[in-house]
Design an enzyme around this catalytic site. Structure first.
Site, PDB file in Angstrom:
ATOM      1  NE  ARG A   1      -3.641  -2.407  -0.053  1.00  0.00           N
ATOM      2  CZ  ARG A   1      -3.273  -3.553  -0.650  1.00  0.00           C
ATOM      3  NH1 ARG A   1      -2.125  -3.603  -1.309  1.00  0.00           N
ATOM      4  NH2 ARG A   1      -4.042  -4.615  -0.613  1.00  0.00           N
TER       5      ARG A   1
ATOM      6  CB  CYS B   1      -9.551  -1.408   3.800  1.00  0.00           C
ATOM      7  SG  CYS B   1     -10.139  -3.026   3.279  1.00  0.00           S
TER       8      CYS B   1
ATOM      9  CD  GLU C   1      -5.747   0.031   2.735  1.00  0.00           C
ATOM     10  OE1 GLU C   1      -6.281  -0.267   1.653  1.00  0.00           O
ATOM     11  OE2 GLU C   1      -5.379  -0.797   3.572  1.00  0.00           O
TER      12      GLU C   1
END
Length: 293
Positions: A172, A219, A285
């Site tokens: 990520r 998320c 996130e």
């Protein structure tokens, strides 16, 4: 609405509510620049700016942001998927340029029809290519850097082209600095068949069936130390917790949804509550505009 700042390069400029550009559906107003080519993009980033792509993975404050907000359109949202003969082989192709403003879901569907494999693990992510590359969006079945050859990055200091090997990318994150614009990319893909690619996409998509269908940024937290953030939140009894019109989804605790009329303040309260209840450090996130200390 009418333009607020004249553009010498012909970029469209309007003051608009940012909620309309996000998958969560919250966010106040800002001056939005629609950059259709490199000249317009260069002008748009002459003053403090932020880049807004598909609007997933993002929570924008109810007051909006003071900076210009840049969206890539025109040729920066175009795509050339023809193999580059100088770089492609019998088994692997390198495409022409794909604009950062290209919607990722449509791109994935087109690649499937062409029988080109490499990015099917990102199926279902409601992002644009630039933002998906910037955060290395993905699922357990694959991520954006699986299919990248070259990334074109634009900053107020100029334009540079890099390869994945030039970047410190990982889970990520891409290694591309905040504020750097992913203007275009070239894809590195494997020749396959439409049927084989579709099978991989179906497998990846089935894993998403437990996710909520309401307005959501995706998320909320990264998995801490390889442990599922959703599992930790579920064990903390957070499913269904509601603040105002924002709720931690009953289907999956790592998703916050907008029931209709939620505010960014509602979402921030839920995020703070989740961290407090779980008791384990969890990294967001989501991107927050503006950033919180």
């Amino acid at each position: 609405m009418t333009a607020t700042t004249p553009s010498r390069t012909g970029a469209r400029v309007e003051r608009l509510p940012l909620a309309r550009f996000t998958t969560l559906g919250v966010g106040g107003e800002a001056e939005v620049w629609f950059a259709a080519d490199h000249a317009q993009l260069a002008e748009a980033i002459e003053a403090p700016y932020r880049v807004l792509g598909g609007g997933s993975n993002l929570v924008i404050a109810d007051a909006g942001v003071p900076e210009r907000v840049v969206r890539l359109t025109g040729e920066l949202a175009g795509r050339d998927l023809e193999p580059d003969p100088a770089l492609s082989t019998d088994t692997e192709i390198v495409t022409g340029w794909v604009g950062g403003g290209v919607p990722l879901p449509g791109l994935i569907r087109t690649l499937q029809k062409l029988g080109l494999s490499g990015l099917e693990g990102t199926v279902g992510i409601p992002a644009q290519v630039g933002g998906a590359v910037w955060m290395n969006a993905g699922t357990r079945y694959g991520e954006m850097f699986d299919g990248l050859h070259t990334v074109e990055i634009v900053t107020p200091q100029g334009t540079r082209q890099v390869t994945p090997d030039d970047l410190e990318w990982g889970y990520r994150q891409s290694g591309i600095a905040r504020g750097e614009v992913v203007a275009r990319v070239r894809l590195r893909l494997t020749r396959s068949t439409p049927e084989a690619v579709l099978e991989k996409m179906t497998h990846a998509d089935e894993a998403r069936k437990g996710q909520p269908k309401m307005k959501t940024p995706g998320c909320a937290f990264k998995n801490p130390g390889g442990v599922s953030a959703g599992k930790l939140m579920d064990e903390a009894g957070l499913k269904g917790t509601r603040v105002g019109a924002a709720m931690i989804a009953p289907e999956h605790a790592n998703f916050i949804v907008n029931l209709g009329g939620a505010s960014a303040a509602d979402v921030h309260t839920l995020l703070d509550l989740a961290r407090e209840r779980v008791g384990v450090p969890m990294e967001l996130e989501y991107e927050l505009w503006p950033e919180r200390g």
